[in-house]
Design a protein around this motif. Structure first.
Motif, PDB file in Angstrom:
ATOM      1  N   PRO A  17       0.806  -1.224   0.000  1.00  0.00           N
ATOM      2  CA  PRO A  17       0.000   0.000   0.000  1.00  0.00           C
ATOM      3  C   PRO A  17       0.836   1.271   0.000  1.00  0.00           C
ATOM      4  O   PRO A  17       0.438   2.275  -0.602  1.00  0.00           O
ATOM      5  N   GLY A  18       1.991   1.254   0.664  1.00  0.00           N
ATOM      6  CA  GLY A  18       2.838   2.436   0.674  1.00  0.00           C
ATOM      7  C   GLY A  18       3.331   2.796  -0.706  1.00  0.00           C
ATOM      8  O   GLY A  18       3.381   3.979  -1.079  1.00  0.00           O
ATOM      9  N   GLY A  99       9.728   3.947  -1.582  1.00  0.00           N
ATOM     10  CA  GLY A  99       8.799   3.895  -0.455  1.00  0.00           C
ATOM     11  C   GLY A  99       7.356   3.815  -0.958  1.00  0.00           C
ATOM     12  O   GLY A  99       7.129   3.344  -2.069  1.00  0.00           O
ATOM     13  N   ILE A 100       6.431   4.329  -0.211  1.00  0.00           N
ATOM     14  CA  ILE A 100       6.605   4.791   1.160  1.00  0.00           C
ATOM     15  C   ILE A 100       6.735   3.557   2.037  1.00  0.00           C
ATOM     16  O   ILE A 100       5.842   2.690   2.032  1.00  0.00           O
ATOM     17  N   ASN A 101       7.823   3.458   2.796  1.00  0.00           N
ATOM     18  CA  ASN A 101       8.087   2.267   3.587  1.00  0.00           C
ATOM     19  C   ASN A 101       7.101   2.112   4.736  1.00  0.00           C
ATOM     20  O   ASN A 101       6.691   3.097   5.355  1.00  0.00           O
ATOM     21  N   CYS A 135       6.244   6.022   9.984  1.00  0.00           N
ATOM     22  CA  CYS A 135       6.545   5.365  11.262  1.00  0.00           C
ATOM     23  C   CYS A 135       5.371   4.507  11.731  1.00  0.00           C
ATOM     24  O   CYS A 135       4.845   4.690  12.842  1.00  0.00           O
ATOM     25  N   ASP A 136       4.952   3.600  10.883  1.00  0.00           N
ATOM     26  CA  ASP A 136       3.875   2.667  11.197  1.00  0.00           C
ATOM     27  C   ASP A 136       4.140   1.392  10.402  1.00  0.00           C
ATOM     28  O   ASP A 136       4.145   1.413   9.173  1.00  0.00           O
ATOM     29  N   TYR A 137       4.361   0.275  11.104  1.00  0.00           N
ATOM     30  CA  TYR A 137       4.715  -0.983  10.447  1.00  0.00           C
ATOM     31  C   TYR A 137       3.501  -1.753   9.944  1.00  0.00           C
ATOM     32  O   TYR A 137       3.644  -2.768   9.273  1.00  0.00           O
ATOM     33  N   ASN A 138       2.312  -1.267  10.249  1.00  0.00           N
ATOM     34  CA  ASN A 138       1.090  -1.962   9.862  1.00  0.00           C
ATOM     35  C   ASN A 138       0.937  -1.980   8.342  1.00  0.00           C
ATOM     36  O   ASN A 138       1.101  -0.952   7.681  1.00  0.00           O
ATOM     37  N   TRP A 139       0.613  -3.138   7.779  1.00  0.00           N
ATOM     38  CA  TRP A 139       0.413  -3.244   6.334  1.00  0.00           C
ATOM     39  C   TRP A 139      -0.721  -2.333   5.875  1.00  0.00           C
ATOM     40  O   TRP A 139      -0.696  -1.805   4.758  1.00  0.00           O
ATOM     41  N   ASN A 140      -1.697  -2.113   6.731  1.00  0.00           N
ATOM     42  CA  ASN A 140      -2.836  -1.256   6.397  1.00  0.00           C
ATOM     43  C   ASN A 140      -2.690   0.141   6.996  1.00  0.00           C
ATOM     44  O   ASN A 140      -3.682   0.800   7.314  1.00  0.00           O
ATOM     45  N   ALA A 141      -1.457   0.597   7.123  1.00  0.00           N
ATOM     46  CA  ALA A 141      -1.186   1.931   7.668  1.00  0.00           C
ATOM     47  C   ALA A 141      -1.870   3.003   6.828  1.00  0.00           C
ATOM     48  O   ALA A 141      -2.085   2.834   5.622  1.00  0.00           O
ATOM     49  N   ASN A 142      -2.176   4.127   7.465  1.00  0.00           N
ATOM     50  CA  ASN A 142      -2.824   5.244   6.783  1.00  0.00           C
ATOM     51  C   ASN A 142      -1.755   6.212   6.272  1.00  0.00           C
ATOM     52  O   ASN A 142      -1.119   6.928   7.054  1.00  0.00           O
ATOM     53  N   PHE A 143      -1.565   6.250   4.963  1.00  0.00           N
ATOM     54  CA  PHE A 143      -0.537   7.102   4.369  1.00  0.00           C
ATOM     55  C   PHE A 143      -1.068   8.478   3.968  1.00  0.00           C
ATOM     56  O   PHE A 143      -0.291   9.344   3.564  1.00  0.00           O
TER      57      PHE A 143
END
Length: 259
Positions: A17-18, A99-101, A135-143
């Motif tokens: 997703p990133g 990225g975004i990593n 700075c969020d390792y979650n695969w579903n992080a909010n970018f």
């Protein structure tokens, strides 16, 4: 004038997703080519493939961005950039973004980061480059909250010459948009990982290990990437790939190395 050509890559894989977020943002700014690993390559650093063959595959058209050209690569992030520059891109890119990593790459983490190694590889080839990390390792992080600031940094990089032999390491705090204070140019914080191995035994009696660790900040400066992130700023660290400790040359020349 033609649009700038932007190479997009990462280390989390072409479906991350990133990366999809970064592709969408870059598509607003230029002509986009994606060359990214076909599977996650986190923590690979600047590894390159030497003992096996590399494969690349043209991906199906993304209906959301039909003008974007995408290739997956069987290799590392550094491999992806090498292959893109030497074989895939129609011309030299104006910028490479990585990225975004999913996860921070501040301080000492830059040495292990596949995200930043892809950017560094582009920089070695003289291509302006930026690595982005959330700075969020979650695969579903909010970018989404940091998207405008990512675009701002890229727009500035396209407008101004990048300092020679420098790539940018950008980290975005995991905060809602209204809590982000802006962008800070910083230095890399001095830090380390206090590591240990979790030793276990499998059902066949064979020992195996999991690496674990705790991040230790050894720097109280208020001009570091860690400090900026803790204060709600996006950190921008100019990173060089000349690893020479220039300040130590004079001292080492005082050693007696013999005739």
């Amino acid at each position: 004038m033609s649009k700038p050509l932007i190479l997009v890559t990462n280390d989390d894989g072409i479906t991350a997703p990133g990366l999809r977020t970064l592709v969408s943002l870059m598509n607003q700014l230029g002509e986009v080519y994606v060359v990214a690993p076909d599977s996650p390559q986190s923590g690979m650093g600047h590894a390159i493939t030497l003992d096996s063959t590399l494969y690349s595959k043209r991906m199906r058209q993304d209906m959301a961005h039909p003008n974007v050209v995408e290739y997956s690569c069987s290799g590392t992030p550094a491999d992806c950039v090498k292959l893109a520059l030497k074989e895939i891109l129609p011309r030299r890119p104006d910028l490479c973004v990585s990225g975004i990593n999913h996860g921070a790459n501040h301080s000492i983490n830059v040495l292990y980061s596949g995200t930043m190694s892809a950017a560094v590889e582009a920089g070695i080839e003289g291509v302006p480059a930026i690595g982005f990390s959330l700075c969020d390792y979650n695969w579903n992080a909010n970018f989404e909250p940091g998207s405008d600031l990512v675009k701002t940094i890229v727009e500035q990089a396209l407008e101004h010459p990048m300092p020679k032999d420098v790539v940018l390491n950008v980290n975005i705090p995991d905060l809602p948009k209204e809590a982000l204070k802006g962008i800070k140019v910083c230095r890399q914080a001095r830090a380390n990982w206090n590591e240990k191995f979790d030793k276990r035994t499998n059902p066949n009696g064979k020992d195996y290990y999991w690496l674990t660790g705790r991040f230790e900040l050894l720097d109280e400066g208020q001009d570091t990437d860690v400090w900026a992130l803790e204060q709600g700023y996006v950190s921008v660290v100019p990173t060089q790939f000349d690893l020479t400790a220039h300040h130590a040359i004079r001292e080492l020349n005082q050693w007696d190395f013999g005739p």
